[in-house]
Design a protein around this motif. Structure first.
Motif, PDB file in Angstrom:
ATOM      1  N   GLU A  33      85.241 128.552  82.352  1.00 36.38           N
ATOM      2  CA  GLU A  33      85.180 129.377  83.600  1.00 36.38           C
ATOM      3  C   GLU A  33      86.562 129.691  83.985  1.00 36.38           C
ATOM      4  N   SER A  39      92.389 137.723  82.378  1.00 37.50           N
ATOM      5  CA  SER A  39      91.049 137.937  83.156  1.00 37.50           C
ATOM      6  C   SER A  39      91.251 138.779  84.197  1.00 37.50           C
ATOM      7  N   GLU A  46      78.668 131.874  93.424  1.00 37.96           N
ATOM      8  CA  GLU A  46      78.367 131.031  94.167  1.00 37.96           C
ATOM      9  C   GLU A  46      77.203 131.411  95.150  1.00 37.96           C
ATOM     10  N   HIS A  59      85.106 136.424  88.695  1.00 37.86           N
ATOM     11  CA  HIS A  59      84.754 135.067  87.990  1.00 37.86           C
ATOM     12  C   HIS A  59      84.418 135.363  86.647  1.00 37.86           C
ATOM     13  N   SER A  69      79.268 137.041  95.083  1.00 42.50           N
ATOM     14  CA  SER A  69      79.980 136.125  94.347  1.00 42.50           C
ATOM     15  C   SER A  69      79.003 135.178  93.559  1.00 42.50           C
ATOM     16  N   PRO A 110      88.238 131.175  87.322  1.00 41.23           N
ATOM     17  CA  PRO A 110      87.904 131.348  88.618  1.00 41.23           C
ATOM     18  C   PRO A 110      88.431 132.903  89.166  1.00 41.23           C
ATOM     19  N   ALA A 111      87.950 133.491  90.192  1.00 39.40           N
ATOM     20  CA  ALA A 111      87.993 135.024  90.493  1.00 39.40           C
ATOM     21  C   ALA A 111      89.442 135.217  90.661  1.00 39.40           C
ATOM     22  N   ASP A 112      90.255 134.276  91.222  1.00 41.97           N
ATOM     23  CA  ASP A 112      91.582 134.531  91.508  1.00 41.97           C
ATOM     24  C   ASP A 112      92.779 134.232  90.581  1.00 41.97           C
TER      25      ASP A 112
END
Ligand code: AMP
Ligand code: MG
Length: 403
Positions: A384, A346, A13, A351, A11, A386-388
Motif C-alpha cells: 500500500e 503513485s 480509513e 491511497h 478515505s 499512502p495518499a501523501d
C-alpha cells in the motif's frame, strides 16, 4: 437526472470504519452433509452423548494380560501364560482374563474383563499354545481408556466454530452424518454495461467479456458467501431498477459497472433513491468509483467496472463485512517483506494498492492499469502506498500482503 459530479471522496480509513458498523451476522441455519461442511460455521454446540471411544481398547497388536502376572518377565526368564481367546476388532470379548491367562488382541479391539494391560506382540514368543511374555508391563500399559478422546456431556465443538478437516473428524467420531451450520450470506452479483457479454457468448465489435462476475463469485466463496449471479443488464435505467429490486432478496448486493460519472452511469442514482448512500467514491487507486449504501437494511455495493478496481475492493472492503455476516473471523493476513525492484509512481491524494509479484526477496511491480485484470492475476500480493506519497524508490523494502 444525470449525475452529481464533484462527489465527495471518502478515505479508505473512513470507508472501513463505516463498513464496520454494518453487516449483521446471518442467523438462518441449515443442515449440511459432512462432505459439504468444511469451512462452515457451527450454529449450535455439539455436545457429546456417548464417550469416544465407548470402550477401553488396545493400542497395540499383542496380548491382553494382568500386569501383575508379567512382573519380572525378561527374555531370559519369560513368564508363560495360557491363551484363552483372540479378540479381533469389532467384536466383544467372550472370556475373562483370569490369573495366569491372556487373550490375543488386535489394535482397536476391546480390552477383556480381568485384563489391565497389553504386551506388544514384539515382546512375546509362542511355543505351541502358551504365550511367553519376554518383558513386564505396568497396569494400563498400551490400553486406551474409554472416553480418552471425548467424554459424555462435554462440548466437543462450540457454536461459532469454523469447521476444518480435523473438526469434521470430531463430528464424524460422534456419529453425525450432517451438521447444523449458519447459512452463508447470499450475495447478489449483477454485472452491468451494454458492452458486457457473458463468457461463452459472442462479442460484438465493441464488446468485452464479463470478467467481474467470475472473479467476484470466487472471492465471495473464498470469504464464506454464496454468490447468486443475476442476469447481466445493459445501461438502461428501467432495466437496472428492476434488476436492482430483484437483487434485494439477497443479504448483500454487489453491482459492477455504472458507478462512475458518465451520462449512462445510473447506479448511484438508483441506489440513492432506494436507500442511504454512506460513501460514493474513495480516495483510493484503483477503486475510486465505489459506492456503499444500505437499502432496507441490506449492504449494497456499487463496484467499479474496471476489473482490477472491482476485485481489489472486493478483498479490501467487501470481504471483511461478508466474513462478519458469515460468522467468520477476519481473514489472516500473510505479509512478507520484499525489496521493490523498480521505482513506482503513485497519484497524489489517493491511497494506492499496488500489485507485485514476489520473487525471492524482490517485489516486482506488475500493475498495468485498473482495466487490465492481469495486473492482479500475475501478482502474488500488493503493498500500500499512502495518499501523501507520490513515488516509492527502487530498493525500498515494502510489506507485501499476499493474496
Ligand atoms: P464503468 O464502471 O461502467 O464505468 O466501467 C469501467 C470500465 O470497466 C469500462 O472499460 C468497462 O467496459 C469495464 N467493465 C465494466 N464491467 C465489466 C465487467 N463485468 N468485466 C470486465 N470489464 C468491465
Ligand atoms: Mg459502464
Amino acid at each position: 437526472m444525470a449525475y452529481r459530479p464533484g462527489r465527495q471522496l471518502t478515505s479508505v480509513e473512513e470507508a472501513r470504519a463505516i463498513l464496520s458498523a454494518h453487516g449483521e451476522p446471518v442467523m438462518r441455519v441449515e443442515r449440511v452433509a459432512l462432505d459439504a461442511a468444511d469451512q462452515r460455521v457451527l450454529s449450535r454446540d455439539l455436545v457429546v452423548a456417548n464417550a469416544v471411544p465407548r470402550f477401553a481398547r488396545s493400542m497395540m497388536d499383542g496380548y491382553a494380560v494382568r500386569a501383575a502376572d508379567t512382573a519380572g518377565a525378561t527374555r531370559e526368564h519369560p513368564v508363560t501364560l495360557r491363551l484363552v481367546e483372540t479378540i479381533y476388532t469389532g467384536r466383544a470379548p467372550t472370556a475373562q482374563v483370569a490369573a495366569g491367562t491372556c487373550a490375543g488382541i488386535a489394535t482397536g479391539a476391546p480390552i477383556p474383563a480381568g485384563a489391565d494391560a497389553v504386551v506388544m506382540i514384539e515382546h512375546t514368543a509362542r511355543e505351541g499354545a502358551p504365550v511367553l511374555v519376554l518383558q513386564a508391563v505396568g497396569p494400563g500399559q498400551h490400553v486406551g481408556r474409554a472416553g480418552s478422546d471425548l467424554v459424555a456431556g462435554e462440548i466437543a465443538l462450540a457454536e461459532g466454530t469454523v469447521l476444518s478437516p480435523a473438526r469434521l473428524g470430531v463430528v464424524a467420531a460422534l456419529g453425525f452424518e450432517a451438521v447444523d451450520v449458519y447459512q452463508r450470506p447470499r450475495v447478489a452479483i449483477l454485472s452491468t454495461g451494454d458492452e458486457i457479454v457473458a463468457p461463452g457468448g459472442s462479442l460484438g465489435p465493441a464488446q468485452i467479456f464479463d470478467s467481474n462476475t467470475a472473479a467476484l463469485s470466487a472471492a465471495i466463496r473464498l470469504h464464506g458467501g454464496e454468490p447468486v449471479v443475476a442476469p447481466r443488464v445493459g445501461d438502461d435505467r428501467k432495466a437496472l431498477t428492476a434488476a436492482f429490486k430483484r437483487c434485494l432478496d439477497q443479504d448483500i448486493v454487489l453491482f459492477s459497472g455504472g458507478t462512475s460519472v458518465g451520462e449512462r452511469d445510473y447506479l448511484l442514482e438508483i441506489i440513492a433513491e432506494a436507500g442511504t448512500v454512506h460513501f460514493e467514491g474513495l480516495r483510493l487507486k484503483p477503486g475510486k468509483p465505489t459506492v456503499f449504501a444500505t437499502v432496507a437494511g441490506r449492504p449494497v455495493f456499487g463496484m467499479p467496472g474496471n476489473p482490477v478496481s472491482c476485485l481489489t475492493n472486493a478483498y479490501l472492503l467487501v470481504a471483511p463485512l461478508l466474513r462478519r455476516m458469515a460468522h467468520l473471523p477476519p481473514a489472516t493476513e500473510r505479509v512478507v517483506r520484499a525489496r521493490l525492484s523498480s521505482e513506482v509512481e503513485s497519484v497524489a491524494g489517493r491511497h494506492q494498492i499496488y500489485p507485485v509479484r514476489v520473487d525471492g526477496d524482490a517485489a516486482i511491480p506488475v500493475f498495468k492499469g485498473s482495466g487490465e485484470i492481469t495486473s492482479l492475476a500475475h501478482a502474488d500480493g500488493y503493498f500500500e502506498i499512502p495518499a501523501d506519497v507520490e513515488s516509492v524508490d527502487a530498493g525500498t523494502v515494502v510489506e507485501v500482503t499476499l493474496f
